[in-house]
Design an enzyme around this catalytic site. Structure first.
Site: not given
Ligand code: FCB
Length: 450
Positions: A77, A121, A166, A292, A294, A353
């Site tokens: 990607r 992006h 995002e 995405n 985290y 992500e």
């Molecule tokens: C996300 C972004 C990516 C990277 C990760 C850690 O928010 O999409 O570009 O910075 O975090």
């Protein structure tokens, strides 16, 4: 040892973004982006870092694709730098910029790697920001024109497109808090940006459908997990608002054709104007959702802030990344996927992500021992598998990131890569997690224990 098996067609990949790896910020006719302007402004980025050189991927692309192949990746990607291909954002295209992405796609296909392309992006052409950027409604048309240039150029080989990455961060961090480019702190512009990002998405999807291109188009949203910090009605309501402001403002227009009403009531003085027909444009059916993910936020009521909420990271067993301070809570991934499954009709979904930052260096034995990352990835893949067993329609998974890169306002300090980059020599060294991931891909399975 118990293992979790993934479906045969599962797409295993890694992700990057143009500004974070390409460098060559002013070469071969590329225009200035808002991130060029922002990083060149003193005080905006940690240690004064810029993306001027980054990983120099622009010049090392064939070597990087060979590396991906050696790591067994099935998908990659990446994003297109809008000002590299259309320097002023609209009008003439830059042949050398288009050539670069042409070559990248050819190189990937020759290596047997499936290209997954994101159009936005974050590196908006500065020339468009000078006219208001995402806060200017006209951008919906500018974006659709740019998207069409890319569909025409790569559509014979690229069959997976995402409009934005995002958009919440673009709007709220770029125009709301101003911590990211273009560095504007104005909530009314931020809410307009939300609506115009949605509109631009819808216009690009329309251009894709009406052009009759082959393949699929979707969007990538940051879908973290939100949990109330306590069962108190104030915290529960604050959690709901925070989640609506970050997620429902993008999910609801696309999947339900409307904005979340309670939130719009709350933000009334700064709510964006919506014109007749807008919601029809935005709610064009999409082919997949990119997610995405985290971390998990614990949300409580606060008298401050636009949604009167305060968010802190939840940490499973006190687990956190020292480089970003982001708490780690793998079960949060399963929880968000349950919400998407039940509230949004279980669309085909890719984890676009997921990953973590570790303070990695090359050891005297020549290896990079990033056990923390391997553990993070394993636990998240198990959590993903739990969601799949519960019925989520997951088609693939992309690690953030292929290699260490420019982490926005934090500069080069956080290292998110499965491949270590020495920023002096630009040498790439695959970390131990990359070898672990390689065997996950080969076997199409993840073992439950280390
Ligand atoms: C996300 C972004 C990516 C990277 C990760 C850690 O928010 O999409 O570009 O910075 O975090």
């Amino acid at each position: 040892m118990p293992v979790r098996q993934f479906p045969p067609s599962f797409l295993w990949g890694a992700a990057t973004a143009a500004y974070q790896i390409e460098g060559a910020w002013n070469e071969d006719g590329k225009g200035e982006s808002v991130w060029d302007r922002f990083s060149h402004t003193p005080g905006k980025i940690e240690a004064g870092h810029t993306g001027d050189v980054a990983c120099d991927h622009y010049h090392r692309m064939p070597e990087d694709v060979a590396l991906m192949k050696s790591l067994g990746l099935k998908g990659y990607r990446f994003s297109i730098s809008w000002p590299r291909v259309i320097p002023a954002g609209r009008g003439d295209a830059n042949p050398k910029g288009l050539d670069f992405y042409d070559r990248l796609v050819d190189e990937l296909l020759a290596a047997g790697i499936f290209p997954n392309v994101t159009l936005n992006h974050w590196d908006l052409p500065q020339a468009l920001q000078d006219e208001g950027g995402w806060a200017n409604r006209d951008i919906a048309g500018w974006f659709a024109d740019y998207a069409k240039v890319m569909f025409d150029r790569l559509g014979d080989r690229v069959t997976m497109w995402a409009t934005h990455n995002e958009p919440f961060v673009v709007a709220m961090v770029g125009y709301g808090t101003g911590r990211f480019a273009p560095g504007i702190s104005d909530l009314s512009q931020a809410h307009r940006a939300v609506h115009h990002l949605n509109l631009a998405h819808g216009r690009a999807v329309q251009a894709f459908r009406s052009g009759g291109y082959e393949g699929r188009i979707g969007i990538v949203l940051d879908l973290h997990n939100y949990e109330p910090a306590s069962p108190s009605p104030a915290d529960v309501a604050a959690c709901q608002r925070a989640q609506e402001a970050a997620q429902n403002v993008f999910l609801d227009p696309i999947f339900k054709g409307r904005y979340p009403t309670a939130l719009f009531e709350w933000i009334k003085p700064v709510a964006p104007p919506i014109e007749p027909g807008d919601m029809d444009v935005i709610s064009q059916p999409i082919d997949f959702l990119g997610m995405n993910h985290y971390f998990t936020f614990l949300v409580s009521y606060s008298k401050d802030g636009p949604t009167n909420s305060q968010q802190v990271f939840k940490m499973a067993n006190g687990w956190t990344s020292s480089q970003t301070g982001w708490g780690v809570n793998p079960a949060g991934l399963t929880a968000v996927l349950a919400r998407i499954r039940t509230e949004y009709g279980n669309p085909p979904l890719y984890i676009s992500e997921n990953g973590t930052a570790t303070a990695d260096g090359v050891s005297p034995d020549g290896k990079v021992h990033d056990d923390f990352r391997t553990r993070y990835l394993r636990e998240h893949l198990l959590a993903l598998h739990d969601a799949m067993q519960a019925g989520s329609n997951i088609k693939g998974y992309f690690v953030w990131s292929l290699m260490d890169n420019f982490e926005w306002a934090s500069g080069y300090r956080p290292r998110f890569g499965m491949v270590h980059v020495d920023y002096e020599t630009l040498k790439r060294t695959p970390k131990q997690s990359a070898f672990w991931y390689k065997q996950v891909i080969e076997k199409n399975q993840v073992s439950e224990q280390e």
